[in-house]
Design a protein around this motif. Structure first.
Motif, PDB file in Angstrom:
ATOM      1  N   GLY A 227       1.417   5.616   3.634  1.00 39.63           N
ATOM      2  CA  GLY A 227       0.212   7.489   3.322  1.00 39.63           C
ATOM      3  C   GLY A 227      -0.796   7.534   4.055  1.00 39.63           C
ATOM      4  O   GLY A 227      -1.693   6.639   4.042  1.00 39.63           O
ATOM      5  N   LEU A 228      -1.524   8.664   4.324  1.00 41.27           N
ATOM      6  CA  LEU A 228      -2.627   8.858   4.901  1.00 41.27           C
ATOM      7  C   LEU A 228      -3.287  10.293   4.765  1.00 41.27           C
ATOM      8  O   LEU A 228      -2.765  11.244   4.998  1.00 41.27           O
TER       9      LEU A 228
ATOM     10  N   VAL B 165       1.004  -1.491  -0.368  1.00 46.25           N
ATOM     11  CA  VAL B 165       0.102   0.122   0.492  1.00 46.25           C
ATOM     12  C   VAL B 165       1.070   0.909   0.279  1.00 46.25           C
ATOM     13  O   VAL B 165       1.822   1.562   0.855  1.00 46.25           O
ATOM     14  N   GLY B 166       0.253   2.531  -1.160  1.00 49.33           N
ATOM     15  CA  GLY B 166       1.310   3.653  -0.884  1.00 49.33           C
ATOM     16  C   GLY B 166       0.773   4.414  -0.415  1.00 49.33           C
ATOM     17  O   GLY B 166       1.708   5.367   0.547  1.00 49.33           O
ATOM     18  N   ALA B 167      -0.915   4.128   0.013  1.00 53.29           N
ATOM     19  CA  ALA B 167      -1.656   5.313   0.775  1.00 53.29           C
ATOM     20  C   ALA B 167      -2.761   5.128   0.732  1.00 53.29           C
ATOM     21  O   ALA B 167      -3.528   3.871   0.273  1.00 53.29           O
TER      22      ALA B 167
ATOM     23  N   VAL C 109      -8.253   2.596  -1.593  1.00 50.79           N
ATOM     24  CA  VAL C 109      -6.152   2.357  -1.096  1.00 50.79           C
ATOM     25  C   VAL C 109      -5.267   2.475  -2.768  1.00 50.79           C
ATOM     26  O   VAL C 109      -5.767   1.706  -3.250  1.00 50.79           O
ATOM     27  N   GLU C 110      -4.330   3.569  -2.374  1.00 52.96           N
ATOM     28  CA  GLU C 110      -3.323   3.329  -3.837  1.00 52.96           C
ATOM     29  C   GLU C 110      -2.120   1.766  -2.660  1.00 52.96           C
ATOM     30  O   GLU C 110      -1.729   1.971  -2.346  1.00 52.96           O
ATOM     31  N   ILE C 111      -1.955   0.653  -4.009  1.00 53.00           N
ATOM     32  CA  ILE C 111      -1.418   0.160  -4.445  1.00 53.00           C
ATOM     33  C   ILE C 111      -0.640  -0.111  -5.741  1.00 53.00           C
ATOM     34  O   ILE C 111      -0.535   0.295  -6.474  1.00 53.00           O
ATOM     35  N   THR C 112       0.654  -1.133  -5.004  1.00 54.45           N
ATOM     36  CA  THR C 112       1.246  -1.485  -5.647  1.00 54.45           C
ATOM     37  C   THR C 112       1.750  -2.674  -5.592  1.00 54.45           C
ATOM     38  O   THR C 112       2.361  -3.357  -4.963  1.00 54.45           O
ATOM     39  N   THR C 113       0.772  -3.461  -7.255  1.00 56.37           N
ATOM     40  CA  THR C 113       1.478  -5.611  -6.805  1.00 56.37           C
ATOM     41  C   THR C 113       2.808  -5.409  -7.455  1.00 56.37           C
ATOM     42  O   THR C 113       4.179  -5.044  -7.402  1.00 56.37           O
ATOM     43  N   THR C 114       3.186  -6.461  -6.136  1.00 59.31           N
ATOM     44  CA  THR C 114       4.456  -7.234  -6.185  1.00 59.31           C
ATOM     45  C   THR C 114       4.497  -8.840  -6.931  1.00 59.31           C
ATOM     46  O   THR C 114       5.649  -9.576  -7.321  1.00 59.31           O
TER      47      THR C 114
END
Length: 525
Positions: free
Chosen positions: A194-195, A69-71, A91-96
Motif C-alpha cells: 500500500g502507498l 512490506v504492508g504499506a 514502512v510497515e513490515i511483517t517479519t518472515t
C-alpha cells in the motif's frame, strides 16, 4: 514501459497511524508467556540478520528478505529555495523469520534517524543498503513500523537515480532499480505494498503522487500539503511523485472512471488534443482485457524535455503515466499506439507485476502487442512502413535468431539488455505464436484469466504458461518454453513459409551484454 470494477481494496491509514511494535498473537505468546508448570518451553527460534537480497536473476543485489512490506507512508517536504526534499518514510513490515537485523534498499539519501516500533535503532549505510539493528530482535510474524527520517537532493549525481529534476521541481522515474534513491524501500516488484504520500510544497506549486487526492491542507508560511492514497498495492518501481507548476485537468472515462491529467500550466492548452484521446483508448482496451484495474488514470507530461534527465519517451508509473511533453504535441497517428502501450501496462506490469525482472517480457511484450493491434486497426503505418500485424510479425520472425544471438532468449535477459527489442517485439512474437497455435478466442480467454488470477499481485513466466495450458485445454508448456528460452527460433504455427535470416558468424555470443540503461523500444511501434 520505459518507452510506458473500480477498486475495492481497503483504505490505507494516513501518515502518523503506524506506531508501536506489535506482534502476531502466536509469536507474542511464545515470546512473553511464562512456561506452564511441569512443562518445558520450546526453545525460541534463533534470530539472524535478514538476507540482503531477493535473488533476482537480473538484479541479484536488489531487494531484501526476512520480511514483507504492508504499506509505505511517505511524508515529503520540498524546499524550492534549496531544491532539497526533507522526508520521513514509515514502512510497515511483517517479519518472515526472527531478525536481529534487517535492511532496506537506499542510495543517495542522507539518513538522520531510524526507529523500529517507536524505538531508536542503530543503522549504517553500506553500498545501496540501509542496515538496521533494532533495540531488540524481531520475532517471526512480528508486525512493526520502520520509520526513517532523511534528506534527499534530486540533483545529486549518483550511479543511477529515479529523480528527474525540472526547472520548477521534480518528477520520479524509478524503473527498474532506482526507487530507493527516492525513499528507503524493499525495491523489488514482487513485494508490492500500500502507498500513502503526503507532499508539502510552496503555494505556487502543486504536489502530485500515485493514487487519488484524499486531503489538502493549507499550512502557514505559504505552503500546502497534498495527500494521495493508492487503492491498490504498488510496486516500488511504479511510484510517481512530482512537484511543479501544474494544473489538474479532470474528465470522465468509460463507466464513470475518473481521469486526471497533471499538465504544465504553460502547456495545458497545447497538450489538450493528446489528453483528450484517453477516454477512447480506455474504452478500446477494456473491450479486450476487461475493466481498467485502478481507481483513476491520467497523463503526466513532466515539465522537462531534457534528454539527459529524461532519456525515454514515457513510463507507466501507476495511475499516472509519465511523458515528455514535446512527444505529446505530435499528431494522433504518431502517438496513439504508444499511448495504448503505456495504458496496457496498467494491466500487464502494474496490476500484475513481474515476479522477477527476467519476466519483463510479460510487461513489454503485451504492451507492444496491443499497441500494434491498435495502430493497424486504424491503418497507421509503423516505423518500418508496414500496415498489418502479420507483416510486422513476419519481419520480426526473420530477425529471431539474430536477436537470440545478440540478446539471448526472450525470457532470459541480463541487466544490460533488459530493455532491448527482444523483450518488446520478441515478446510480441511469442504471444502471436501462442495465438496462432490455440486460436484467437482461446488466446483472449487466457489473457483475461491470467489478469484475473494475479490481479494486485505478481506473476512469473511459469505462471503465464500454467494459465495458458489450463485455459486453452492443451499442454502448451513445451511450446512456450521453446519460444521463450530456446537459442533458435521455432517454426511459426500457420506460417510454414516464414523463414529466419541466417546469423553472421561475426555476431556476439548469446551471453554477451548488449545495450545499456533505459531503452525506449516502444518508440519503434
Amino acid at each position: 514501459m520505459r518507452y510506458r470494477t473500480r477498486v475495492t481494496a481497503p483504505a490505507i491509514a494516513l501518515i502518523g497511524t503506524a506506531a508501536a511494535l506489535t506482534t502476531a498473537p502466536a509469536a507474542h505468546a511464545a515470546a512473553t508467556a511464562p512456561a506452564a508448570s511441569g512443562r518445558r518451553r520450546a526453545p525460541a527460534a534463533k534470530s539472524a540478520p535478514g538476507p540482503e537480497t531477493l535473488s533476482d536473476p537480473v538484479y541479484p543485489s536488489l531487494g531484501n528478505d526476512g520480511y514483507r512490506v504492508g504499506a509505505y507512508h511517505l511524508d515529503l517536504a520540498y524546499d524550492a529555495t534549496t531544491a532539497l526534499v526533507d522526508a520521513t518514510a514509515a514502512v510497515e513490515i511483517t517479519t518472515t523469520q526472527c531478525l536481529s537485523r534487517l535492511s532496506l534498499d537506499a542510495l543517495g539519501l542522507d539518513i538522520r534517524s531510524v526507529h523500529v516500533g517507536g524505538r531508536p535503532a542503530a543503522f549504517e549505510q553500506a553500498d545501496e543498503k540501509l542496515r538496521i539493528t533494532p533495540a531488540r530482535p524481531l520475532p517471526e510474524g512480528c508486525r512493526t513500523t520502520v520509520r526513517v527520517a532523511y534528506t534527499a537532493d534530486p540533483r545529486r549525481t549518483l550511479a543511477h537515480t529515479a529523480w528527474v529534476p525540472t526547472p520548477d521541481g521534480f518528477a520520479v522515474c524509478p524503473q527498474p532499480n532506482s526507487a530507493h534513491t527516492v525513499f528507503p524501500c524493499n525495491d523489488h516488484p514482487s513485494d508490492k505494498a500500500g502507498l500513502t504520500v503526503r507532499l508539502t510544497v510552496p503555494d505556487n506549486l502543486r504536489g502530485v503522487a500515485t493514487g487519488r487526492l484524499v486531503r489538502t491542507e493549507r499550512l502557514s508560511g505559504g505552503r500546502t500539503a497534498y495527500t494521495y492514497r493508492s487503492g491498490s498495492p504498488v510496486a516500488t518501481e511504479l511510484v510517481q511523485i512530482t512537484v511543479g507548476d501544474y494544473v489538474v485537468k479532470e474528465r470522465q472515462g468509460p463507466h464513470g472512471l475518473p481521469l486526471r491529467d497533471i499538465v504544465p500550466t504553460a502547456r495545458a492548452e497545447a497538450l489538450e488534443p493528446a489528453l483528450a484521446l484517453t477516454p477512447n483508448l480506455v474504452e478500446w482496451i477494456e473491450a479486450r482485457l476487461g475493466a481498467y484495474p485502478f481507481e483513476t488514470y491520467g497523463l503526466l507530461p513532466c515539465n522537462s524535455d531534457d534528454p539527459k534527465a529524461f532519456d525515454f519517451t514515457g513510463l507507466e508509473t501507476q495511475t499516472l503515466t509519465l511523458y515528455k511533453p514535446n512527444y505529446l504535441l505530435q499528431e494522433e497517428k504518431k502517438i496513439g499506439s504508444h499511448m495504448m502501450h503505456e495504458l496496457v501496462h496498467s494491466y500487464f506490469g502494474n496490476s500484475v507485476s513481474p515476479a522477477t525482472w527476467a519476466d519483463l517480457w510479460l510487461n513489454e511484450g503485451h504492451a507492444d502487442f496491443y499497441g500494434l493491434l491498435y495502430r493497424y486497426e486504424r491503418g497507421w503505418a509503423d516505423s518500418l512502413g508496414l500496415t498489418t500485424f502479420e507483416a510486422r510479425m513476419k519481419d520480426t520472425y526473420a530477425r529471431g535468431d539474430q536477436w537470440r544471438r545478440t540478446s539471448g532468449p526472450v525470457a532470459a535477459p541480463n541487466a544490460a539488455n533488459l530493455f532491448d527489442s527482444q523483450r518488446y517485439l520478441g515478446g510480441v512474437l511469442v504471444l502471436y505464436a501462442l495465438r496462432q497455435l490455440i486460436g484467437e478466442d482461446a488466446f483472449h480467454a487466457v489473457e483475461r484469466a491470467f489478469l484475473a488470477r494475479h490481479r494486485d499481485g505478481h506473476a512469473s513466466t511459469e505462471d503465464y504458461i500454467a494459465v495458458a495450458s489450463h485455459v486453452s485445454g492443451q499442454d502448451v508448456s513445451g511450446f512456450l518454453r521453446e519460444w521463450l528460452y530456446g537459442t533458435t527460433t521455432p517454426r511459426m504455427p500457420g506460417h510454414p513459409d516464414w523463414t529466419v535470416t541466417p546469423v553472421p558468424q561475426s555476431l556476439v555470443r548469446p551471453d554477451a551484454r548488449t545495450g545499456a540503461g533505459r531503452h525506449d523500444n516502444s518508440a519503434t511501434l
